[in-house]
Design a protein around this motif. Sequence first.
Motif, PDB file in Angstrom:
ATOM      1  N   ASN A 256       0.798  -1.227   0.000  1.00  0.00           N
ATOM      2  CA  ASN A 256       0.000   0.000   0.000  1.00  0.00           C
ATOM      3  C   ASN A 256       0.827   1.272   0.000  1.00  0.00           C
ATOM      4  O   ASN A 256       0.529   2.224   0.719  1.00  0.00           O
ATOM      5  CB  ASN A 256      -0.952   0.030   1.210  1.00  0.00           C
ATOM      6  CG  ASN A 256      -1.902  -1.138   1.183  1.00  0.00           C
ATOM      7  OD1 ASN A 256      -2.458  -1.468   0.140  1.00  0.00           O
ATOM      8  ND2 ASN A 256      -2.054  -1.800   2.306  1.00  0.00           N
ATOM      9  N   ARG A 258       1.400   4.452  -1.719  1.00  0.00           N
ATOM     10  CA  ARG A 258       0.564   5.144  -2.716  1.00  0.00           C
ATOM     11  C   ARG A 258       0.889   6.624  -2.758  1.00  0.00           C
ATOM     12  O   ARG A 258       1.678   7.122  -1.979  1.00  0.00           O
ATOM     13  CB  ARG A 258      -0.913   4.938  -2.393  1.00  0.00           C
ATOM     14  CG  ARG A 258      -1.309   3.473  -2.270  1.00  0.00           C
ATOM     15  CD  ARG A 258      -2.795   3.307  -2.281  1.00  0.00           C
ATOM     16  NE  ARG A 258      -3.318   3.704  -3.552  1.00  0.00           N
ATOM     17  CZ  ARG A 258      -3.468   2.898  -4.590  1.00  0.00           C
ATOM     18  NH1 ARG A 258      -3.172   1.631  -4.479  1.00  0.00           N
ATOM     19  NH2 ARG A 258      -3.933   3.339  -5.731  1.00  0.00           N
ATOM     20  N   LEU A 279       7.072  -9.451  -1.704  1.00  0.00           N
ATOM     21  CA  LEU A 279       5.621  -9.374  -1.838  1.00  0.00           C
ATOM     22  C   LEU A 279       5.246  -7.916  -2.057  1.00  0.00           C
ATOM     23  O   LEU A 279       5.563  -7.060  -1.229  1.00  0.00           O
ATOM     24  CB  LEU A 279       4.965  -9.900  -0.557  1.00  0.00           C
ATOM     25  CG  LEU A 279       3.451  -9.762  -0.452  1.00  0.00           C
ATOM     26  CD1 LEU A 279       2.762 -10.629  -1.467  1.00  0.00           C
ATOM     27  CD2 LEU A 279       2.989 -10.116   0.947  1.00  0.00           C
ATOM     28  N   VAL A 281       2.035  -5.588  -2.723  1.00  0.00           N
ATOM     29  CA  VAL A 281       0.576  -5.608  -2.769  1.00  0.00           C
ATOM     30  C   VAL A 281      -0.005  -4.209  -2.570  1.00  0.00           C
ATOM     31  O   VAL A 281       0.425  -3.474  -1.674  1.00  0.00           O
ATOM     32  CB  VAL A 281       0.002  -6.537  -1.672  1.00  0.00           C
ATOM     33  CG1 VAL A 281      -1.505  -6.497  -1.665  1.00  0.00           C
ATOM     34  CG2 VAL A 281       0.472  -7.959  -1.887  1.00  0.00           C
ATOM     35  N   ARG A 284       0.503   1.787  -5.737  1.00  0.00           N
ATOM     36  CA  ARG A 284       0.058   2.378  -6.996  1.00  0.00           C
ATOM     37  C   ARG A 284       0.802   1.697  -8.131  1.00  0.00           C
ATOM     38  O   ARG A 284       0.204   1.265  -9.103  1.00  0.00           O
ATOM     39  CB  ARG A 284       0.304   3.887  -7.021  1.00  0.00           C
ATOM     40  CG  ARG A 284      -0.443   4.581  -8.156  1.00  0.00           C
ATOM     41  CD  ARG A 284      -0.158   6.069  -8.188  1.00  0.00           C
ATOM     42  NE  ARG A 284       1.182   6.355  -8.667  1.00  0.00           N
ATOM     43  CZ  ARG A 284       1.539   6.380  -9.938  1.00  0.00           C
ATOM     44  NH1 ARG A 284       0.665   6.135 -10.880  1.00  0.00           N
ATOM     45  NH2 ARG A 284       2.775   6.645 -10.282  1.00  0.00           N
ATOM     46  N   LEU A 309      -2.532  -6.986  -6.934  1.00  0.00           N
ATOM     47  CA  LEU A 309      -3.505  -5.972  -6.532  1.00  0.00           C
ATOM     48  C   LEU A 309      -2.937  -4.564  -6.513  1.00  0.00           C
ATOM     49  O   LEU A 309      -3.385  -3.712  -5.758  1.00  0.00           O
ATOM     50  CB  LEU A 309      -4.099  -6.312  -5.156  1.00  0.00           C
ATOM     51  CG  LEU A 309      -4.774  -7.672  -5.051  1.00  0.00           C
ATOM     52  CD1 LEU A 309      -4.941  -8.092  -3.612  1.00  0.00           C
ATOM     53  CD2 LEU A 309      -6.120  -7.666  -5.735  1.00  0.00           C
ATOM     54  N   ASP A 311      -2.225  -1.012  -8.700  1.00  0.00           N
ATOM     55  CA  ASP A 311      -2.850  -0.370  -9.857  1.00  0.00           C
ATOM     56  C   ASP A 311      -2.082  -0.776 -11.109  1.00  0.00           C
ATOM     57  O   ASP A 311      -2.666  -1.104 -12.129  1.00  0.00           O
ATOM     58  CB  ASP A 311      -2.817   1.155  -9.726  1.00  0.00           C
ATOM     59  CG  ASP A 311      -3.655   1.635  -8.563  1.00  0.00           C
ATOM     60  OD1 ASP A 311      -4.181   0.781  -7.838  1.00  0.00           O
ATOM     61  OD2 ASP A 311      -3.767   2.853  -8.380  1.00  0.00           O
ATOM     62  N   ILE A 331      -0.751 -10.982 -10.053  1.00  0.00           N
ATOM     63  CA  ILE A 331      -2.124 -11.329  -9.706  1.00  0.00           C
ATOM     64  C   ILE A 331      -2.978 -10.071  -9.615  1.00  0.00           C
ATOM     65  O   ILE A 331      -2.725  -9.203  -8.774  1.00  0.00           O
ATOM     66  CB  ILE A 331      -2.161 -12.092  -8.367  1.00  0.00           C
ATOM     67  CG1 ILE A 331      -1.373 -13.398  -8.500  1.00  0.00           C
ATOM     68  CG2 ILE A 331      -3.591 -12.386  -7.951  1.00  0.00           C
ATOM     69  CD1 ILE A 331      -1.152 -14.119  -7.209  1.00  0.00           C
ATOM     70  N   ASP A 332      -3.959  -9.982 -10.472  1.00  0.00           N
ATOM     71  CA  ASP A 332      -4.997  -8.952 -10.348  1.00  0.00           C
ATOM     72  C   ASP A 332      -4.488  -7.528 -10.251  1.00  0.00           C
ATOM     73  O   ASP A 332      -5.070  -6.703  -9.559  1.00  0.00           O
ATOM     74  CB  ASP A 332      -5.864  -9.228  -9.110  1.00  0.00           C
ATOM     75  CG  ASP A 332      -7.064 -10.063  -9.477  1.00  0.00           C
ATOM     76  OD1 ASP A 332      -7.144 -10.478 -10.642  1.00  0.00           O
ATOM     77  OD2 ASP A 332      -7.915 -10.289  -8.607  1.00  0.00           O
ATOM     78  N   ALA A 438       0.728 -13.032   4.662  1.00  0.00           N
ATOM     79  CA  ALA A 438      -0.017 -12.113   3.807  1.00  0.00           C
ATOM     80  C   ALA A 438      -0.914 -11.249   4.673  1.00  0.00           C
ATOM     81  O   ALA A 438      -1.418 -11.688   5.693  1.00  0.00           O
ATOM     82  CB  ALA A 438      -0.852 -12.900   2.811  1.00  0.00           C
ATOM     83  N   ASP A 439      -1.085 -10.036   4.244  1.00  0.00           N
ATOM     84  CA  ASP A 439      -1.943  -9.110   4.976  1.00  0.00           C
ATOM     85  C   ASP A 439      -3.387  -9.437   4.668  1.00  0.00           C
ATOM     86  O   ASP A 439      -3.872  -9.188   3.583  1.00  0.00           O
ATOM     87  CB  ASP A 439      -1.591  -7.697   4.537  1.00  0.00           C
ATOM     88  CG  ASP A 439      -2.623  -6.690   4.999  1.00  0.00           C
ATOM     89  OD1 ASP A 439      -2.901  -5.758   4.252  1.00  0.00           O
ATOM     90  OD2 ASP A 439      -3.133  -6.861   6.104  1.00  0.00           O
TER      91      ASP A 439
END
Lengths: 491, 296
Positions: A256, A258, A279, A281, A284, A309, A311, A331-332, A438-439
């Motif tokens: 996170n 950002r 990792l 996650v 941005r 996850l 952006d 991933i995503d 993982a969070d």
Amino acid sequence: MRRSMCAILLLACSAGGRPQPDEHPVVSPASVHPLGAKEAALPTGEIGRRIAAAADGEVVEIGPGVYHERIQVTRPLTLVGRGRPVIDGGGSGDIIEITAPGVTIKGFAVRNTGIDLEQENAAIRVLAGNAVIEDNVLEDVLFGIDLRESPGSVVKGNRIGGKLLDIARRGDGLRLWRCDHALVDSNIVHDGRDTLLWYSTDITVRGNSASRCRYGLHLMFSDDVKIEENVLSENSVGVYLMYSTGVELTRNQLLNNRGPSGYGIGLKETDQFSATDNLLVGNRVGVYIDGSPFSDKKPGEFTHNTIALNDIGLTFLPSARGNELTENNFIDNIDQVSVAGRGDLSGNRFWKGDRGNYWSDYTGYDQNGDGVGDFVYESQTLFDNLMDKEPKLRLFLFSPAQQAIEFVGRALPAVRPEAKFTDEVPLMRPVPARYVTADNRGGSGFLAAAGCVLTALGGGIVLAVTWPSRSRRTASGGEVSGLTLVFGGVR
Amino acid sequence: MNTISVADELVVAGRRTVPPSHARNVLTVAHRELREAVRSRWFILYTVAFAVLGLGVSFVSTAVAGGTGLSGFGRTTAGLINMVLLVVPLMGLTAGAGSVASDRERGMLQYLLAQPVTPGEVLFGKFLGLAVSLLACLCLGLGTCALVLSWQGQPTRPGSILWLAGLSFGLAMAMLSVGMLISVLARKASVAVGTAVFVWLVLVFVTDLGLMAGVVSLRMRIEDLFLLSLANPVQVFKMWSLHAAGTTLDVLGPAGLYAMDQYGPRLHAIFAACMAGWVAVPMVIASVTFSRRPLI
């Protein structure tokens, strides 16, 4: 502020091409000054008297209590706090200054420095080598631990909390300036500006965490650096590596980060680096790559990272080449890989031998069951492509219009963009991640409750309307009370 | 519930010891509208379609990210927002468009207006009834999604589903209001519904595509882009729900960053004002027009 600082850095570094490590333009931090007249106004306190009375190399133990004094350690001593004595700076100036090599400071709480950015008011300032700063709690400090030219120092297990000022007025939680062979271990930094490791060779940064800062870790002209198992979350940038050679990033978590920069890992003209088992996650941008690696001695290696996850998973500036990505999980991410501006990724490799990466948006299948997809993975959605060229279009993300464009891109080969890159051997399953944890925000119970409330509300309205319809016509009061019931439920 | 009984209710209301008030008339019409809506085909169709689409989105998104245990602004929230953007405006617009025009076509409106009730009361009553029926529809759909997601153990930011439900309802009201305006202006029910679908197409696709073209070809400035997008209730809903779901708006690139830098904590108020404007303005125009010429 951030922009202007970047501009200054760029100016400093672009003059005359990239400077060689031995001719680093050393811009010294604010001139080292002896404790000023105003600051010296505080009388020598008990700790100062104990230091003055101690012999070289002696262990000075300080008992619990609150000490309002400034401390200068001019001889090699070990200063140990028992019961975490508090040294309060009273809101002005520096608090502890170390000018002798081989000093240890351990077990103190240091709080309340000044807020003078020009003087760089610091809780602990080290101006000599081989210092050990361990297990201290620093609160409400402008600069936390500031080491200048102190090679061989150890900063371990400290907790550093910055002042809750506007980011432009904060100082650096932790700063190492020309500190070769230093160890930064298990520190917690929050609400500071940056953690800086500049002009230092052979340093290890392990198990630290930084949150709500500007740069979680910022390296400039630092070579042979190991960055392991750090957790850097909710900063502007997790790790920013600039003009450094030989950096290993292993098992870090970048979460996170950002904002306008918002990079998990930023790489600017860094060489001979590798990123393994990290990792990334919710940033941005997961990884931002600008001109790295800059030589062809060794490819930039990205292996076993989970990039999820964000952006944008990976952003390359068009100049970036020579990176090899294998067995990473993508991933995503809204945009898995992007090229800022025009250009392609042909200088970088997304697979090696028979191992590619895992892409969550891969649509192929694996008939022979060897774990590798039977078709190449090509990144070529039209909207991604448009966003790369014109970032303002991100405003239309998640809208049906975006999908309309992507549909057109799929349906009409004429407007289908060139593939940004291909992964010839995409993996069918994510590579097992080796990060610690993982969070997981959980919230399943809450979600279930919310679902129940919503369903009950909707069902209640329907039931309240349909149920008493038989009695409605005879009992004239019924309908009003029925309505009140319904609207009462709505309100 | 048929026309006669509504008239009966109004007459009964009129005979009561308490003199008939505006509120009571509005509530009576609303109740009738709500009852009709809940029993109608479109309500059942929309509820089922919304729930099924939502479930599809939930299943697909958990299947993709499943097992990693990662949370963040993932495919689930994006998928749900996307579905709401597509379906809810259509629901609101067609529900609104069908209301007045079809009553008028069937001769029910004439009958209703012969009762001691003003055109404004009829219009607001209809709005209220349809709004509550849409609320029920949205709650059932999103509630089912939330239950399925929680059952699958999908980590989602707490509260985001409630925000999504609330904001979807806001969007539905805005679209309902526009639909009612269309309905008041149209001569035939078929024209009204056709126009509603056209407006849906414009709001959901055409304006966005036009703005995109503007961004690319005219080099539109970020502040203009943001302000223009505030004019579209569908975009307002999207930005608001992203903002409310705890995601920072920088997910929307430079325009989102501009919005955060420029307006920061006032964003909620700005979005709310835009949405309220889209609920109020068409309804006011509709009620003025309807009060003048209810039967065309």
